[in-house]
Motif scaffolding. Sequence first.
Motif, PDB file in Angstrom:
ATOM      1  N   SER A 157       0.819  -1.210   0.000  1.00 39.21           N
ATOM      2  CA  SER A 157       0.000   0.000   0.000  1.00 39.21           C
ATOM      3  C   SER A 157       0.856   1.264   0.000  1.00 39.21           C
ATOM      4  N   LYS A 160      -1.732   6.731  -3.400  1.00 42.31           N
ATOM      5  CA  LYS A 160      -1.951   6.511  -4.828  1.00 42.31           C
ATOM      6  C   LYS A 160      -1.877   7.820  -5.610  1.00 42.31           C
ATOM      7  N   TYR A 166      -3.668   1.146 -10.543  1.00 45.45           N
ATOM      8  CA  TYR A 166      -3.416   0.188  -9.466  1.00 45.45           C
ATOM      9  C   TYR A 166      -4.376  -0.988  -9.566  1.00 45.45           C
ATOM     10  N   VAL A 167      -3.839  -2.191  -9.472  1.00 43.96           N
ATOM     11  CA  VAL A 167      -4.657  -3.402  -9.419  1.00 43.96           C
ATOM     12  C   VAL A 167      -4.318  -4.152  -8.135  1.00 43.96           C
ATOM     13  N   ALA A 168      -5.319  -4.357  -7.285  1.00 45.35           N
ATOM     14  CA  ALA A 168      -5.101  -5.049  -6.017  1.00 45.35           C
ATOM     15  C   ALA A 168      -4.792  -6.520  -6.262  1.00 45.35           C
ATOM     16  N   THR A 270      -2.067  -4.299   1.799  1.00 48.26           N
ATOM     17  CA  THR A 270      -2.454  -4.784   0.468  1.00 48.26           C
ATOM     18  C   THR A 270      -1.365  -4.515  -0.559  1.00 48.26           C
ATOM     19  N   TYR A 272      -0.201  -4.192  -4.578  1.00 51.94           N
ATOM     20  CA  TYR A 272      -0.774  -3.752  -5.849  1.00 51.94           C
ATOM     21  C   TYR A 272       0.218  -3.976  -6.988  1.00 51.94           C
ATOM     22  N   VAL A 274       1.241  -1.993 -10.120  1.00 51.81           N
ATOM     23  CA  VAL A 274       1.108  -0.589 -10.493  1.00 51.81           C
ATOM     24  C   VAL A 274       1.768  -0.368 -11.849  1.00 51.81           C
ATOM     25  N   ARG A 303      -8.251 -10.374  -8.044  1.00 46.63           N
ATOM     26  CA  ARG A 303      -7.122  -9.750  -8.753  1.00 46.63           C
ATOM     27  C   ARG A 303      -7.576  -8.968  -9.984  1.00 46.63           C
ATOM     28  N   VAL A 307      -8.166  -0.749  -8.692  1.00 44.83           N
ATOM     29  CA  VAL A 307      -8.367   0.158  -7.567  1.00 44.83           C
ATOM     30  C   VAL A 307      -8.232   1.580  -8.078  1.00 44.83           C
TER      31      VAL A 307
END
Length: 309
Positions: A157, A160, A166-168, A270, A272, A274, A303, A307
């Motif tokens: 984390s 941002k 961003y993809v969690a 979390t 990510y 990126v 996935r 985000v």
Amino acid sequence: MRQLMDVDLRLIRIFRVIVEARGLAGAQLVLNLSQSRISTSLAELEARLGVRLCRRGRAGFALTEAGRSVYDASHDLFEAVDRFCNNAGGVSLNLKRVVKLGVVDALSTNSAIGLAKILGDFRHSAPSILIDFMIAGPEELEAQLVSGARDVIIVPSLAKRSDLSYVALSPERQSLYCAKSHPLFDQDDAVAERQLSRHAIVARGYLHSQDLKRLGHRQADATVEMMEAQLILILSGGFIGYLPAHYAASWVARGELRRLCDASLSYDSTFYAVSQRSAAENPLVRRFLASLSGPRSSTGLDRQSAVPA
């Protein structure tokens, strides 16, 4: 300029390694070439360009003004080479295409992300692709991504940015640890929590204020940027500090580390994937990001859920 266009890219690559290794001796280890051969390549590049690129001698290694200009320009040159290979790779399968990936350390034991398998499957499906893989701290990786030196980074984390996507991927459990030789190792959690402020803490530079706030410390007694350094200082018995639970698990199993106050002080961070928002224009990067997608697991997030910044 015409001379620069004629220079062998190999000589410029060697020069870049010399600069980044801060001298010929350091470059020798990276390039696995003799120092005399590296020196000859540098002299050849200087002769081709007609300028002196660096000073080297008893005073140490230093770039000249021309050397700094050539080094700075080489970043754009090799980024253009990578773009050419990626774009031309769609026409010729014989050309190497490049994905520049950056990740934080201590991911090899994170089974929720499963990066090793992802990279293995990706490489198997596209064997002509070259993976340029870098491990560094989150702040350095973000700077590399913004500058275009990385295509995708995998980091915990962060605040941002609106210009990044961003993809969690997965949550990662962070827990507080001490070593067997530490005074808190044999204390129960209630006693240990009351005594935390009396003991030295090692904090991660990129999570410095968060680590201190959780533990009620006003300042850290040591700071690190990489998790292995964090682990070594905790194992020394002189510090308490946070580690990813999956990373610390083997030392806990051997009785060398103990998790402290898990119920009150552990938390989830979390991860990510990126990338720059313009990455959607690069089919190779798009393909790699798609390889990170997968079904929801018992420990991970969905996935495929992007985000928002």
